[in-house]
Design an enzyme around this catalytic site. Sequence first.
Site, PDB file in Angstrom:
ATOM      1  N   GLY A  24       3.219  14.087   5.154  1.00 40.54           N
ATOM      2  CA  GLY A  24       2.535  13.789   3.889  1.00 40.54           C
ATOM      3  C   GLY A  24       1.122  14.366   3.895  1.00 40.54           C
ATOM      4  CB  ALA A  73       2.995   5.253   0.937  1.00 38.17           C
ATOM      5  CE1 TYR A  74      10.152   5.543  -4.511  1.00 38.09           C
ATOM      6  CE2 TYR A  74       8.137   5.281  -5.780  1.00 38.09           C
ATOM      7  CZ  TYR A  74       9.481   5.585  -5.710  1.00 38.09           C
ATOM      8  OH  TYR A  74      10.142   5.954  -6.849  1.00 38.09           O
ATOM      9  CE1 TYR A 112      -5.911   5.717   6.046  1.00 40.04           C
ATOM     10  CE2 TYR A 112      -3.769   5.637   7.145  1.00 40.04           C
ATOM     11  CZ  TYR A 112      -5.115   5.956   7.155  1.00 40.04           C
ATOM     12  OH  TYR A 112      -5.672   6.519   8.277  1.00 40.04           O
ATOM     13  CG  ASP A 115      -7.168   3.782  -6.908  1.00 39.81           C
ATOM     14  OD1 ASP A 115      -6.130   4.094  -6.285  1.00 39.81           O
ATOM     15  OD2 ASP A 115      -7.596   4.444  -7.879  1.00 39.81           O
ATOM     16  CE1 TYR A 138       1.896   4.035  -4.271  1.00 36.65           C
ATOM     17  CE2 TYR A 138       0.002   3.765  -5.723  1.00 36.65           C
ATOM     18  CZ  TYR A 138       0.533   4.173  -4.510  1.00 36.65           C
ATOM     19  OH  TYR A 138      -0.273   4.702  -3.543  1.00 36.65           O
ATOM     20  CD1 TRP A 163      -7.485   7.934  -8.464  1.00 39.37           C
ATOM     21  CD2 TRP A 163      -8.729   9.507  -9.453  1.00 39.37           C
ATOM     22  NE1 TRP A 163      -7.734   7.530  -9.759  1.00 39.37           N
ATOM     23  CE2 TRP A 163      -8.496   8.480 -10.387  1.00 39.37           C
ATOM     24  CE3 TRP A 163      -9.498  10.595  -9.857  1.00 39.37           C
ATOM     25  CZ2 TRP A 163      -8.998   8.502 -11.687  1.00 39.37           C
ATOM     26  CZ3 TRP A 163     -10.003  10.622 -11.149  1.00 39.37           C
ATOM     27  CH2 TRP A 163      -9.748   9.590 -12.054  1.00 39.37           C
TER      28      TRP A 163
HETATM   29  N1  LIG Z   1      -1.666  10.056  -3.255  1.00 37.46           N
HETATM   30  C1  LIG Z   1      -2.589   9.283  -3.819  1.00 37.46           C
HETATM   31  O1  LIG Z   1      -3.174   9.628  -4.850  1.00 37.46           O
HETATM   32  C2  LIG Z   1      -2.956   7.974  -3.207  1.00 37.46           C
HETATM   33  C3  LIG Z   1      -3.898   7.140  -3.871  1.00 37.46           C
HETATM   34  C4  LIG Z   1      -4.246   5.921  -3.282  1.00 37.46           C
HETATM   35  C5  LIG Z   1      -3.681   5.535  -2.089  1.00 37.46           C
HETATM   36  N2  LIG Z   1      -2.763   6.347  -1.474  1.00 37.46           N
HETATM   37  C6  LIG Z   1      -2.167   5.879  -0.226  1.00 37.46           C
HETATM   38  O2  LIG Z   1      -2.578   6.764   0.813  1.00 37.46           O
HETATM   39  C7  LIG Z   1      -1.541   6.860   1.800  1.00 37.46           C
HETATM   40  C8  LIG Z   1      -1.213   8.317   2.045  1.00 37.46           C
HETATM   41  O3  LIG Z   1      -0.743   8.881   0.819  1.00 37.46           O
HETATM   42  P1  LIG Z   1      -0.350  10.413   0.673  1.00 37.46           P
HETATM   43  O4  LIG Z   1      -0.852  10.862  -0.654  1.00 37.46           O
HETATM   44  O5  LIG Z   1      -0.715  11.167   1.906  1.00 37.46           O
HETATM   45  O6  LIG Z   1       1.245  10.274   0.558  1.00 37.46           O
HETATM   46  P2  LIG Z   1       2.348  11.423   0.487  1.00 37.46           P
HETATM   47  O7  LIG Z   1       1.712  12.782   0.561  1.00 37.46           O
HETATM   48  O8  LIG Z   1       3.243  11.087  -0.640  1.00 37.46           O
HETATM   49  O9  LIG Z   1       3.112  11.218   1.856  1.00 37.46           O
HETATM   50  C9  LIG Z   1       3.905  10.091   2.082  1.00 37.46           C
HETATM   51  C10 LIG Z   1       4.887  10.441   3.170  1.00 37.46           C
HETATM   52  O10 LIG Z   1       5.773   9.311   3.339  1.00 37.46           O
HETATM   53  C11 LIG Z   1       7.080   9.831   3.503  1.00 37.46           C
HETATM   54  N3  LIG Z   1       8.113   8.883   3.126  1.00 37.46           N
HETATM   55  C12 LIG Z   1       8.336   8.355   1.901  1.00 37.46           C
HETATM   56  N4  LIG Z   1       9.450   7.602   1.927  1.00 37.46           N
HETATM   57  C13 LIG Z   1       9.941   7.661   3.188  1.00 37.46           C
HETATM   58  C14 LIG Z   1      11.062   7.112   3.847  1.00 37.46           C
HETATM   59  N5  LIG Z   1      11.946   6.330   3.210  1.00 37.46           N
HETATM   60  N6  LIG Z   1      11.246   7.370   5.146  1.00 37.46           N
HETATM   61  C15 LIG Z   1      10.384   8.176   5.804  1.00 37.46           C
HETATM   62  N7  LIG Z   1       9.315   8.748   5.257  1.00 37.46           N
HETATM   63  C16 LIG Z   1       9.091   8.491   3.957  1.00 37.46           C
HETATM   64  C17 LIG Z   1       7.118  11.019   2.575  1.00 37.46           C
HETATM   65  O11 LIG Z   1       8.209  11.841   2.877  1.00 37.46           O
HETATM   66  P3  LIG Z   1       8.865  12.739   1.715  1.00 37.46           P
HETATM   67  O12 LIG Z   1       7.798  13.717   1.313  1.00 37.46           O
HETATM   68  O13 LIG Z   1      10.050  13.342   2.370  1.00 37.46           O
HETATM   69  O14 LIG Z   1       9.192  11.771   0.601  1.00 37.46           O
HETATM   70  C18 LIG Z   1       5.768  11.654   2.828  1.00 37.46           C
HETATM   71  O15 LIG Z   1       5.799  12.553   3.910  1.00 37.46           O
HETATM   72  C19 LIG Z   1      -0.382   6.018   1.253  1.00 37.46           C
HETATM   73  O16 LIG Z   1      -0.444   4.728   1.803  1.00 37.46           O
HETATM   74  C20 LIG Z   1      -0.653   5.936  -0.239  1.00 37.46           C
HETATM   75  O17 LIG Z   1      -0.076   4.785  -0.826  1.00 37.46           O
HETATM   76  C21 LIG Z   1      -2.405   7.550  -1.995  1.00 37.46           C
END
Ligand SMILES: NC(=O)c1ccc[n+]([C@@H]2O[C@H](COP(=O)([O-])OP(=O)(O)OC[C@H]3O[C@@H](n4cnc5c(N)ncnc54)[C@H](OP(=O)(O)O)[C@@H]3O)[C@@H](O)[C@H]2O)c1
Length: 311
Positions: A24, A73-74, A112, A115, A138, A163
């Site tokens: 991710g 995360a999802y 993690y 917001d 979510y 974000w």
């Molecule tokens: N992105 C944002 O804007 C944002 C904002 C606030 C907080 N956060 C938090 O920050 C953290 C990191 O987020 P990120 O943006 O780096 O997330 P991301 O790029 O979506 O990466 C999440 C990873 O989790 C994997 N994953 C999802 N479902 C899975 C499953 N069933 N089994 C194994 N792996 C699985 C995904 O694999 P696949 O790619 O194969 O699905 C992906 O590699 C998370 O806790 C997120 O909630 C993110």
Amino acid sequence: MSASSATAANRKENPRILIVGNAGQLGRELEKVFAGVGTIIGVDRESVDLADAEQTRELVHRAAPDIILNAAAYTAVDRAESEHDLAYAINQQAPRVLAEEAHTRNALFVHYSTDYVFDGSKSAPWTETDAPNPLNVYGASKLAGEQAVEGVGGKSLIFRTSWVYGPHGNNFLLTMLRLARERDRLSIVDDQIGGPTTSIELARATHSIVTGILARRFDTPEDWTGLYHMTCGGSVSWFGFAQAIFARAAQLLDLKPPTLTSIATRDYPTPATRPRYSVLSNAKLQARFGIELSPWEPALEETLQALRNAG
Ligand SMILES: NC(=O)c1ccc[n+]([C@@H]2O[C@H](COP(=O)([O-])OP(=O)(O)OC[C@H]3O[C@@H](n4cnc5c(N)ncnc54)[C@H](OP(=O)(O)O)[C@@H]3O)[C@@H](O)[C@H]2O)c1
């Protein structure tokens, strides 16, 4: 030295670090910055389906970590509205299982959150003591994950961020750059305000805190275990963020900026409702660990430079 104390000394010098979700946005950066800290065991969907609690437990048993960094995360905010159970399996059940396994092993668990646990009704940065009230599935599933981890106890850190974007993965920056190559005009929402945060800065801050803990710079686990907001400094609307992206991308990436139109959220309906104002206060993080992430503008610059260097 006895065999067991030799092993203990080795583990202290060279901790085993399980990075869950290493493909991710954040996971990739964590894997880079923690490379020199210990033995990295990076896993993604190919090695474990986090929706399966038994697989998740088995993963920790096999990895035998001293530290678990859960970057998985999802994160599909709109899709979560119609995939409630899957979102909860990955955002609530999996962190609970990982936290339980970490606790059993006396390992540090880093998690993690988002917001989007807040409803956006404030007009000043949200603090850790403000009451969450998620507007979408979510956000609710991530809040349930926080509560599950806190319920387990043990040595844990929960970092709420916002974000998130970086040089890889699905994010607003890369979507804007792609759309600019496809269209001359873009309409962007201007009435949602937040704190764009790079995966690079998040990984750096996590590294600084975890290595500080390993070096015993932050007292006992009772003093540092808990929930912290962790975002880049400042705030902006999606529209303002897009303007900043194109202002620099035009120079750095040789991109023709599209004409931007500012629109209201009601003109861009999405399945999930998003908070109007979700800027997080980082005061607790700064007070406890003495660290501050970069303001969002230089962090954007760094990410655009990384994209340019990657060609
Ligand atoms: N992105 C944002 O804007 C944002 C904002 C606030 C907080 N956060 C938090 O920050 C953290 C990191 O987020 P990120 O943006 O780096 O997330 P991301 O790029 O979506 O990466 C999440 C990873 O989790 C994997 N994953 C999802 N479902 C899975 C499953 N069933 N089994 C194994 N792996 C699985 C995904 O694999 P696949 O790619 O194969 O699905 C992906 O590699 C998370 O806790 C997120 O909630 C993110």
